[in-house]
Design a protein around this motif. Sequence first.
Motif, PDB file in Angstrom:
ATOM      1  N   MET A 207       0.844  -1.174   0.000  1.00 38.22           N
ATOM      2  CA  MET A 207       0.000   0.000   0.000  1.00 38.22           C
ATOM      3  C   MET A 207       0.887   1.235   0.000  1.00 38.22           C
ATOM      4  O   MET A 207       1.825   1.341   0.782  1.00 38.22           O
ATOM      5  CB  MET A 207      -0.900  -0.009   1.233  1.00 38.22           C
ATOM      6  CG  MET A 207      -1.856  -1.203   1.210  1.00 38.22           C
ATOM      7  SD  MET A 207      -3.227  -1.278   2.352  1.00 38.22           S
ATOM      8  CE  MET A 207      -3.488   0.262   2.990  1.00 38.22           C
ATOM      9  N   SER A 208       0.587   2.108  -0.897  1.00 34.50           N
ATOM     10  CA  SER A 208       1.405   3.312  -1.040  1.00 34.50           C
ATOM     11  C   SER A 208       0.723   4.517  -0.384  1.00 34.50           C
ATOM     12  O   SER A 208       0.595   5.561  -0.983  1.00 34.50           O
ATOM     13  CB  SER A 208       1.641   3.587  -2.521  1.00 34.50           C
ATOM     14  OG  SER A 208       0.397   3.811  -3.147  1.00 34.50           O
ATOM     15  N   VAL A 209       0.281   4.349   0.883  1.00 31.39           N
ATOM     16  CA  VAL A 209      -0.368   5.434   1.615  1.00 31.39           C
ATOM     17  C   VAL A 209       0.675   6.088   2.495  1.00 31.39           C
ATOM     18  O   VAL A 209       1.500   5.421   3.134  1.00 31.39           O
ATOM     19  CB  VAL A 209      -1.534   4.889   2.465  1.00 31.39           C
ATOM     20  CG1 VAL A 209      -2.195   6.009   3.240  1.00 31.39           C
ATOM     21  CG2 VAL A 209      -2.560   4.187   1.586  1.00 31.39           C
ATOM     22  N   ASP A 210       0.655   7.411   2.508  1.00 34.84           N
ATOM     23  CA  ASP A 210       1.594   8.164   3.330  1.00 34.84           C
ATOM     24  C   ASP A 210       1.305   7.882   4.815  1.00 34.84           C
ATOM     25  O   ASP A 210       0.164   7.706   5.221  1.00 34.84           O
ATOM     26  CB  ASP A 210       1.443   9.661   3.033  1.00 34.84           C
ATOM     27  CG  ASP A 210       2.528  10.483   3.692  1.00 34.84           C
ATOM     28  OD1 ASP A 210       3.583   9.919   4.032  1.00 34.84           O
ATOM     29  OD2 ASP A 210       2.310  11.695   3.880  1.00 34.84           O
TER      30      ASP A 210
ATOM     31  N   ALA B 187      -2.058   7.772   9.785  1.00 36.71           N
ATOM     32  CA  ALA B 187      -2.221   8.143  11.195  1.00 36.71           C
ATOM     33  C   ALA B 187      -3.457   9.020  11.382  1.00 36.71           C
ATOM     34  O   ALA B 187      -4.214   8.859  12.355  1.00 36.71           O
ATOM     35  CB  ALA B 187      -0.976   8.863  11.695  1.00 36.71           C
ATOM     36  N   CYS B 188      -3.683   9.925  10.443  1.00 32.97           N
ATOM     37  CA  CYS B 188      -4.858  10.803  10.511  1.00 32.97           C
ATOM     38  C   CYS B 188      -6.146   9.973  10.405  1.00 32.97           C
ATOM     39  O   CYS B 188      -7.103  10.201  11.154  1.00 32.97           O
ATOM     40  CB  CYS B 188      -4.781  11.835   9.403  1.00 32.97           C
ATOM     41  SG  CYS B 188      -6.157  12.994   9.415  1.00 32.97           S
ATOM     42  N   ILE B 189      -6.185   9.018   9.516  1.00 35.25           N
ATOM     43  CA  ILE B 189      -7.361   8.166   9.355  1.00 35.25           C
ATOM     44  C   ILE B 189      -7.588   7.323  10.610  1.00 35.25           C
ATOM     45  O   ILE B 189      -8.718   7.196  11.095  1.00 35.25           O
ATOM     46  CB  ILE B 189      -7.205   7.275   8.097  1.00 35.25           C
ATOM     47  CG1 ILE B 189      -7.262   8.143   6.837  1.00 35.25           C
ATOM     48  CG2 ILE B 189      -8.281   6.208   8.056  1.00 35.25           C
ATOM     49  CD1 ILE B 189      -6.902   7.407   5.561  1.00 35.25           C
ATOM     50  N   VAL B 190      -6.533   6.754  11.166  1.00 39.42           N
ATOM     51  CA  VAL B 190      -6.658   5.928  12.373  1.00 39.42           C
ATOM     52  C   VAL B 190      -7.160   6.762  13.547  1.00 39.42           C
ATOM     53  O   VAL B 190      -8.077   6.345  14.275  1.00 39.42           O
ATOM     54  CB  VAL B 190      -5.313   5.247  12.698  1.00 39.42           C
ATOM     55  CG1 VAL B 190      -5.343   4.625  14.084  1.00 39.42           C
ATOM     56  CG2 VAL B 190      -4.980   4.208  11.643  1.00 39.42           C
ATOM     57  N   PHE B 191      -6.615   7.948  13.728  1.00 41.72           N
ATOM     58  CA  PHE B 191      -7.067   8.799  14.835  1.00 41.72           C
ATOM     59  C   PHE B 191      -8.503   9.276  14.625  1.00 41.72           C
ATOM     60  O   PHE B 191      -9.266   9.395  15.586  1.00 41.72           O
ATOM     61  CB  PHE B 191      -6.123   9.979  15.033  1.00 41.72           C
ATOM     62  CG  PHE B 191      -4.832   9.604  15.697  1.00 41.72           C
ATOM     63  CD1 PHE B 191      -4.826   8.947  16.918  1.00 41.72           C
ATOM     64  CD2 PHE B 191      -3.615   9.915  15.099  1.00 41.72           C
ATOM     65  CE1 PHE B 191      -3.642   8.601  17.539  1.00 41.72           C
ATOM     66  CE2 PHE B 191      -2.424   9.555  15.711  1.00 41.72           C
ATOM     67  CZ  PHE B 191      -2.434   8.902  16.926  1.00 41.72           C
TER      68      PHE B 191
END
Length: 97
Positions: free
Chosen positions: A1-4, A9-13
């Motif tokens: 997966m080429s996600v920054d 971290a923003c999505i998880v939080f």
Amino acid sequence: MSVDERWLACIVFTILFIIMVIKSYLIAVVYRCYKHITTQQVILRQRQDPEIMCVSNNKEKSCPIYKPPKYEDIQKVPLFDDMEEIDTKPAPPPYAA
């Protein structure tokens, strides 16, 4: 997966924050239901005990004045002598010799 990593971290939080908001809402709903049920029980207990009634005095709220029960309510309560008449149980059969 080429996600920054920052986006991840923003999505998880964000997901964790949404979960915490939902949990706090559910806890608030359960608390409101508990409070409603307990207040209903207190109101029912007060209705079931008509022998002691309190009259509030607007000037002195710290010292309530208690009213005696109504005459009709007292007439409904059986006297001690009447209890024997109410509890009429059939006599046991006589012993056979």
